[in-house]
Design an enzyme around this catalytic site. Structure first.
Site, PDB file in Angstrom:
ATOM      1  N   CYS A  80       0.812  -1.227   0.000  1.00  0.00           N
ATOM      2  CA  CYS A  80       0.000   0.000   0.000  1.00  0.00           C
ATOM      3  C   CYS A  80       0.843   1.274   0.000  1.00  0.00           C
ATOM      4  CB  CYS A  80      -1.013   0.003   1.140  1.00  0.00           C
ATOM      5  SG  CYS A  80      -0.324   0.027   2.799  1.00  0.00           S
ATOM      6  N   HIS A 130      -3.098   0.646   7.242  1.00  0.00           N
ATOM      7  CA  HIS A 130      -3.295   0.567   5.791  1.00  0.00           C
ATOM      8  C   HIS A 130      -3.521   1.962   5.232  1.00  0.00           C
ATOM      9  CE1 HIS A 130      -4.021  -1.530   2.085  1.00  0.00           C
ATOM     10  NE2 HIS A 130      -5.225  -0.994   1.929  1.00  0.00           N
ATOM     11  N   HIS A 142      -6.043   1.074  -3.653  1.00  0.00           N
ATOM     12  CA  HIS A 142      -5.084   0.583  -2.666  1.00  0.00           C
ATOM     13  C   HIS A 142      -4.568  -0.784  -3.055  1.00  0.00           C
ATOM     14  CE1 HIS A 142      -7.971  -2.148  -0.363  1.00  0.00           C
ATOM     15  NE2 HIS A 142      -8.705  -1.600  -1.303  1.00  0.00           N
TER      16      HIS A 142
END
Length: 170
Positions: A80, A130, A142
């Site tokens: 990510c 994240h 993502h």
């Protein structure tokens, strides 16, 4: 005939010195507009709307790229933060921090109601876990997890809606 000549000079003479001064003033004003100061605490100038849109479009173009822990190129795959770093560096010349924890302090906080394309989406309370790139209409791009690919998801998806969420604008 001699009487007309001075009249013509009187009308034209004042315009000559005024025009260069006006041109100089316009140039200075335009230069001042282009000289946007860095965002506080970042050392970076805020992204322009066109750059933010370009970031979102480029991120969307990477959907389907394989996930790879530590990956930061389309050829090697992305995690990510690697995805975010690649997109921001290639489209805006901005090098974000490499970890999600560092991304949580990058740029300026943005209220959810004021988010725009190109903003970072940070998930997790305390130590974030994240991150993605907001692309508009309640969606973000993502690199989710091992075995997956870069994808487009909705913030109101049951899983993501349950996560603590913050937005940052580099």
């Amino acid at each position: 005939m001699h009487a007309k000549m001075p009249a013509r000079l009187i009308r034209c003479t004042p315009m000559r010195p005024v025009f260069p001064s006006l041109a100089l003033l316009c140039a200075l004003l335009l230069a001042g507009c282009a000289n946007v100061p860095p965002a506080p605490g970042t050392g970076q100038r805020p992204l322009q709307t066109e750059q933010a849109s370009d970031i979102a479009i480029h991120a969307l173009g990477l959907v389907g790229t394989p996930y790879r822990y530590g990956g930061n190129t389309p050829q090697s795959g992305f995690d990510c933060s690697g995805l975010i770093g690649y997109v921001y560096k290639s489209r805006a010349g901005v090098a974000p921090p490499r970890t999600v924890a560092q991304l949580a302090g990058f740029g300026q906080p943005v209220k959810a109601s004021e988010r725009r394309t190109g903003d970072l989406v940070i998930f997790g309370a305390g130590r974030p876990s994240h991150a993605g790139i907001y692309v508009g209409a309640g969606r973000f791009v993502h690199a989710p997890s091992t075995g997956g690919t870069v994808r487009l998801d909705r913030l109101d998806n049951r899983y993501w809606a349950a996560q603590p969420t913050a937005f940052r604008r580099p």
